[in-house]
Design an enzyme around this catalytic site. Structure first.
Site, PDB file in Angstrom:
ATOM      1  N   SER A   7       0.750  -1.170  -0.050  1.00  0.00           N
ATOM      2  CA  SER A   7       0.019  -0.027  -0.099  1.00  0.00           C
ATOM      3  C   SER A   7       1.006   1.201  -0.051  1.00  0.00           C
ATOM      4  CB  SER A   7      -0.971   0.058   1.197  1.00  0.00           C
ATOM      5  OG  SER A   7      -1.327   1.138   1.423  1.00  0.00           O
ATOM      6  N   HIS A  30      -1.517  -1.479  -4.030  1.00  0.00           N
ATOM      7  CA  HIS A  30      -2.760  -0.819  -3.561  1.00  0.00           C
ATOM      8  C   HIS A  30      -2.613   0.436  -3.229  1.00  0.00           C
ATOM      9  CE1 HIS A  30      -6.202  -1.927  -0.790  1.00  0.00           C
ATOM     10  NE2 HIS A  30      -5.724  -0.942  -0.141  1.00  0.00           N
ATOM     11  N   ASP A  32      -4.818   3.724  -1.853  1.00  0.00           N
ATOM     12  CA  ASP A  32      -5.782   4.122  -0.875  1.00  0.00           C
ATOM     13  C   ASP A  32      -6.154   5.549  -1.318  1.00  0.00           C
ATOM     14  OD1 ASP A  32      -6.077   2.001   0.959  1.00  0.00           O
ATOM     15  OD2 ASP A  32      -4.094   2.349   1.402  1.00  0.00           O
ATOM     16  N   MET A  34      -8.743   8.446  -0.311  1.00  0.00           N
ATOM     17  CA  MET A  34      -9.818   8.965   0.811  1.00  0.00           C
ATOM     18  C   MET A  34     -10.168  10.347   0.521  1.00  0.00           C
ATOM     19  SD  MET A  34      -7.257   7.729   4.063  1.00  0.00           S
ATOM     20  CE  MET A  34      -6.585   6.073   3.818  1.00  0.00           C
ATOM     21  N   HIS A  64      -8.514   1.183  -3.964  1.00  0.00           N
ATOM     22  CA  HIS A  64      -9.338   0.902  -2.629  1.00  0.00           C
ATOM     23  C   HIS A  64      -9.970   2.560  -2.485  1.00  0.00           C
ATOM     24  CE1 HIS A  64      -9.518   0.228   2.025  1.00  0.00           C
ATOM     25  NE2 HIS A  64     -10.867   0.369   1.368  1.00  0.00           N
ATOM     26  N   MET A  66     -11.918   4.739  -0.512  1.00  0.00           N
ATOM     27  CA  MET A  66     -12.557   5.003   0.765  1.00  0.00           C
ATOM     28  C   MET A  66     -13.159   6.743   0.328  1.00  0.00           C
ATOM     29  SD  MET A  66      -9.782   3.556   3.167  1.00  0.00           S
ATOM     30  CE  MET A  66      -8.394   3.468   1.634  1.00  0.00           C
ATOM     31  N   MET A 135     -11.601  -5.159   5.839  1.00  0.00           N
ATOM     32  CA  MET A 135     -10.754  -4.314   6.457  1.00  0.00           C
ATOM     33  C   MET A 135     -10.429  -4.899   7.904  1.00  0.00           C
ATOM     34  SD  MET A 135     -10.111  -1.940   4.383  1.00  0.00           S
ATOM     35  CE  MET A 135      -8.908  -0.975   5.689  1.00  0.00           C
ATOM     36  N   GLY A 140      -8.754   4.841   6.853  1.00  0.00           N
ATOM     37  CA  GLY A 140      -8.322   5.963   7.256  1.00  0.00           C
ATOM     38  C   GLY A 140      -6.982   6.216   7.453  1.00  0.00           C
ATOM     39  N   PHE A 141      -6.125   5.558   8.218  1.00  0.00           N
ATOM     40  CA  PHE A 141      -4.920   5.527   8.345  1.00  0.00           C
ATOM     41  C   PHE A 141      -3.959   4.272   8.300  1.00  0.00           C
ATOM     42  CE2 PHE A 141      -7.283   8.790  10.304  1.00  0.00           C
ATOM     43  CZ  PHE A 141      -6.807   9.959  10.032  1.00  0.00           C
ATOM     44  N   GLY A 142      -2.825   4.349   7.839  1.00  0.00           N
ATOM     45  CA  GLY A 142      -1.745   3.209   7.955  1.00  0.00           C
ATOM     46  C   GLY A 142      -1.302   3.003   9.529  1.00  0.00           C
ATOM     47  N   GLY A 143      -0.643   2.073   9.612  1.00  0.00           N
ATOM     48  CA  GLY A 143       0.140   1.600  10.846  1.00  0.00           C
ATOM     49  C   GLY A 143      -0.680   1.541  12.091  1.00  0.00           C
ATOM     50  N   ASP A 173      -6.791  -6.026   4.562  1.00  0.00           N
ATOM     51  CA  ASP A 173      -6.173  -4.638   4.630  1.00  0.00           C
ATOM     52  C   ASP A 173      -5.996  -4.279   5.996  1.00  0.00           C
ATOM     53  OD1 ASP A 173      -5.287  -2.397   3.861  1.00  0.00           O
ATOM     54  OD2 ASP A 173      -6.864  -1.524   2.848  1.00  0.00           O
ATOM     55  N   GLY A 174      -4.793  -3.891   6.409  1.00  0.00           N
ATOM     56  CA  GLY A 174      -4.668  -3.275   7.861  1.00  0.00           C
ATOM     57  C   GLY A 174      -3.940  -4.175   8.688  1.00  0.00           C
ATOM     58  N   GLY A 175      -2.876  -3.433   9.304  1.00  0.00           N
ATOM     59  CA  GLY A 175      -2.103  -4.401  10.298  1.00  0.00           C
ATOM     60  C   GLY A 175      -1.273  -5.568   9.831  1.00  0.00           C
ATOM     61  N   GLY A 195       1.147  -2.017   4.219  1.00  0.00           N
ATOM     62  CA  GLY A 195       1.567  -0.762   4.013  1.00  0.00           C
ATOM     63  C   GLY A 195       2.862  -0.430   5.066  1.00  0.00           C
ATOM     64  N   SER A 196       2.846  -0.124   6.238  1.00  0.00           N
ATOM     65  CA  SER A 196       3.894   0.327   6.833  1.00  0.00           C
ATOM     66  C   SER A 196       4.831  -0.912   7.094  1.00  0.00           C
ATOM     67  CB  SER A 196       3.300   0.771   8.235  1.00  0.00           C
ATOM     68  OG  SER A 196       2.511  -0.267   8.847  1.00  0.00           O
TER      69      SER A 196
HETATM   70  C1  DX5 Z   1      -6.128   2.105   5.519  1.00  0.00           C
HETATM   71  C2  DX5 Z   1      -5.754   1.506   4.268  1.00  0.00           C
HETATM   72  C3  DX5 Z   1      -4.533   0.693   4.203  1.00  0.00           C
HETATM   73  C4  DX5 Z   1      -3.467   1.005   4.809  1.00  0.00           C
HETATM   74  C5  DX5 Z   1      -2.795   0.084   5.423  1.00  0.00           C
HETATM   75  O1  DX5 Z   1      -7.356   2.807   5.748  1.00  0.00           O
HETATM   76  O2  DX5 Z   1      -6.970   1.045   3.491  1.00  0.00           O
HETATM   77  O3  DX5 Z   1      -4.360   0.209   2.973  1.00  0.00           O
HETATM   78  O4  DX5 Z   1      -2.361   1.664   4.014  1.00  0.00           O
HETATM   79  O5  DX5 Z   1      -1.554   0.256   6.371  1.00  0.00           O
HETATM   80  P1  DX5 Z   1      -0.858  -0.854   7.292  1.00  0.00           P
HETATM   81  O6  DX5 Z   1      -0.337  -1.931   6.417  1.00  0.00           O
HETATM   82  O7  DX5 Z   1       0.224   0.192   7.800  1.00  0.00           O
HETATM   83  O8  DX5 Z   1      -2.009  -1.177   8.390  1.00  0.00           O
HETATM   84 ZN    ZN Z   2      -6.433   0.063   1.420  1.00  0.00          ZN
END
Ligand code: DX5
Ligand code: ZN
Length: 215
Positions: A7, A30, A32, A34, A64, A66, A135, A140-143, A173-175, A195-196
């Site tokens: 991502s 990927h 994102d 928003m 994706h 959002m 999800m 909304g946010f990575g990490g 997607d996420g974590g 992502g992170s």
């Molecule tokens: C969050 C995004 C994810 C995000 C994942 O809303 O849809 O794609 O980038 O980030 P990590 O892998 O750091 O949780």
């Molecule tokens: Zn995403």
């Protein structure tokens, strides 16, 4: 074998093309999107994304959305190079016509649900989509930290696909990190958005391979 979709939300935006090339052994990229309405954050749109098309030729562009009005903006993302366009079930009044509108663009269509949305809301849509995105964090946010209830949703989708002969891909997607990736793979996921975890590594390509080979 499950695939990683890096991502770009966690990439360094100073040099996005180089950042994307640093993960281009992955099949999917990927992206994102928003809008500050559906989620409390704003990222990139088609004007930025279209630059990827000229430089990146070997990755599937997994978009994706959002955003509050996916039907309105989906054509712009198609023009910008999207191969898969995923919208949020919670963002639209009627999911089925949304699927139909996106399909008309001749891209693959995905539907996504947030962590607190019941998986059964998708039951009537599962034969109509190419991808279901679960999800595992609040969008909304990575990490953020992986929410384990995503695993039951993945298992449900994997079972329904076998029982009913559906064809969708299952994406989470996420974590995602090495441990949560393993759990998702065991549950039956096809695509792991990360992502992170990927972008903080100095050896991103090796990390992608490591996750993919751990199946
Ligand atoms: C969050 C995004 C994810 C995000 C994942 O809303 O849809 O794609 O980038 O980030 P990590 O892998 O750091 O949780
Ligand atoms: Zn995403």
């Amino acid at each position: 074998m499950a695939k990683v979709a890096p991502s770009i939300l966690s990439a360094n935006f100073n040099n996005l093309i180089e950042e994307i090339k640093s993960v281009d052994n992955a099949k999917y990229l990927h992206i994102d999107v928003m809008d500050g309405k559906f989620v409390p954050n704003i990222t990139i749109g088609p004007l930025v994304m279209k630059h990827f098309k000229d430089e990146i030729h070997n990755m599937v562009m997994d978009v994706h959305l959002m955003i509050a009005d996916p039907v309105k903006y989906a054509p712009d993302f198609k023009d910008a190079g999207a191969d898969i366009i995923t919208f949020h079930y919670e963002a639209v009044k009627f999911a089925e016509p949304t699927i139909e509108e996106i399909k008309k663009l001749e891209v693959k269509v995905g539907v996504s649900i947030k962590p607190l949305t019941d998986i059964n809301v998708l039951d009537d849509l599962l034969d109509k989509v190419d991808l279901v995105l679960i999800m595992s964090v609040e969008p909304g946010f990575g990490g953020q930290e992986f929410i384990p209830s995503a695993l039951d949703k993945i298992r449900y989708l994997a079972k329904a696909r076998i029982d009913k002969g559906y064809k969708y891909l299952i994406e989470v997607d996420g974590g995602i990190n090495k441990e949560t990736a393993k759990e998702c793979i065991e549950a039956g996921v096809d695509i792991l958005v990360a992502g992170s975890y990927i972008f903080k590594s100095n050896n991103r390509k090796a990390l992608i391979e490591e996750i993919e080979n751990d199946n």
